[in-house]
Design a protein around this motif. Sequence first.
Motif, PDB file in Angstrom:
ATOM      1  N   ASN A 169       0.826  -1.208   0.000  1.00 21.69           N
ATOM      2  CA  ASN A 169       0.000   0.000   0.000  1.00 21.69           C
ATOM      3  C   ASN A 169       0.860   1.256   0.000  1.00 21.69           C
ATOM      4  O   ASN A 169       0.537   2.243  -0.664  1.00 21.69           O
ATOM      5  N   VAL A 170       1.956   1.222   0.738  1.00 24.15           N
ATOM      6  CA  VAL A 170       2.871   2.368   0.785  1.00 24.15           C
ATOM      7  C   VAL A 170       3.593   2.520  -0.551  1.00 24.15           C
ATOM      8  O   VAL A 170       3.742   3.627  -1.077  1.00 24.15           O
ATOM      9  N   TRP A 173       1.181   4.130  -3.212  1.00 27.58           N
ATOM     10  CA  TRP A 173       0.459   5.353  -2.846  1.00 27.58           C
ATOM     11  C   TRP A 173       0.490   6.456  -3.904  1.00 27.58           C
ATOM     12  O   TRP A 173      -0.544   7.040  -4.225  1.00 27.58           O
ATOM     13  N   SER A 246      -5.323   8.589   4.568  1.00 24.70           N
ATOM     14  CA  SER A 246      -4.773   7.749   3.518  1.00 24.70           C
ATOM     15  C   SER A 246      -3.344   7.407   3.892  1.00 24.70           C
ATOM     16  O   SER A 246      -2.824   7.861   4.921  1.00 24.70           O
ATOM     17  N   VAL A 247      -2.708   6.608   3.038  1.00 19.26           N
ATOM     18  CA  VAL A 247      -1.305   6.273   3.273  1.00 19.26           C
ATOM     19  C   VAL A 247      -0.446   7.530   3.298  1.00 19.26           C
ATOM     20  O   VAL A 247       0.446   7.678   4.123  1.00 19.26           O
ATOM     21  N   GLY A 248      -0.707   8.462   2.371  1.00 17.65           N
ATOM     22  CA  GLY A 248       0.098   9.676   2.296  1.00 17.65           C
ATOM     23  C   GLY A 248      -0.331  10.731   3.303  1.00 17.65           C
ATOM     24  O   GLY A 248       0.504  11.359   3.957  1.00 17.65           O
ATOM     25  N   HIS A 250      -1.714  10.842   6.416  1.00 13.09           N
ATOM     26  CA  HIS A 250      -2.080   9.958   7.526  1.00 13.09           C
ATOM     27  C   HIS A 250      -2.247  10.673   8.863  1.00 13.09           C
ATOM     28  O   HIS A 250      -2.651  10.063   9.858  1.00 13.09           O
ATOM     29  N   LEU A 255      -1.813   3.847   9.489  1.00 13.09           N
ATOM     30  CA  LEU A 255      -2.249   3.873   8.095  1.00 13.09           C
ATOM     31  C   LEU A 255      -3.523   3.056   7.917  1.00 13.09           C
ATOM     32  O   LEU A 255      -3.659   1.987   8.503  1.00 13.09           O
ATOM     33  N   SER A 259      -5.704   0.395   1.932  1.00 10.73           N
ATOM     34  CA  SER A 259      -6.403   1.491   1.244  1.00 10.73           C
ATOM     35  C   SER A 259      -5.952   1.661  -0.197  1.00 10.73           C
ATOM     36  O   SER A 259      -6.627   2.315  -0.988  1.00 10.73           O
ATOM     37  N   GLN A 260      -4.805   1.079  -0.566  1.00 10.44           N
ATOM     38  CA  GLN A 260      -4.313   1.191  -1.936  1.00 10.44           C
ATOM     39  C   GLN A 260      -4.500  -0.111  -2.728  1.00 10.44           C
ATOM     40  O   GLN A 260      -4.129  -0.188  -3.892  1.00 10.44           O
TER      41      GLN A 260
END
Length: 265
Positions: A169-170, A173, A246-248, A250, A255, A259-260
Amino acid sequence: MPHKMAEKVLIVYAHQSTGSFNAAAKDAAVTALTAQGCKVEVSDLYAMKFKASATVDDITGEVKDAEHFQYGEETMLAWKEGRLSADITEEHRKLSEAELVIFQFPMYWFTVPAIMKGWMDRVLTLGFAYTSEKRYSQGIFKDKKAMLSFTTGSQESMFSANGINGDMNVTLWPLQVLAPQIFWAPPHIPAVARDRMLEAWRTRLQGLLGEVPLTFTPSDSFDGGRGFQLKEDVQEKHSANEFGLSVGIHLGKPLPPNSQIKAGV
């Protein structure tokens, strides 16, 4: 009532071998989407020998400031004046017409191959694809849909929150709109398992444009006058939430899980 499929689809494809799993995934998409009445174009970057590096050669004629060459500003001016190189102009045509863009590739070093990154660098021209005011949820291409369809060399567990490669996910992103189609480590699984992955992809393709996009924080949630920071009232609204937005974005919170990877999470 079934969702109307895209009439025009662009597949930006990056693999050197016609016998690869990526080629099979690309071919499956072409077949499935064409069967639904879509017009599908493929930019086969290796076959095209697409130039990856963003250089002054992308502009015909004189540049504004050769001594202090600024690629973004110079290509924007060249785009306005019709002086971009022919390969960029052709990809502009394809991208302008497409309602859905699929990027098909093997993941290299946690991102797209260099030739595909070059396509992004050169084709997503300043002015044509975005401006400082028109980006993200207010972007020029906000009504288009795009997704990543890619293979990995590592198993899914290695891209987990506890895995050696870190949370996928990271990694994903900055890149996405629709949830990705990830083919986990096809070289390391039996042929029957690879066939099942392709069949799952064909099934998903039947209703791709009916999917809910991934969740992103809209542009108007940020204050341009404060360096594009999240507005205080938006921060307050989410202050009691267990997870970040979101991941970005946060907010210093845990996190949001997956989500991604999955839409609507």
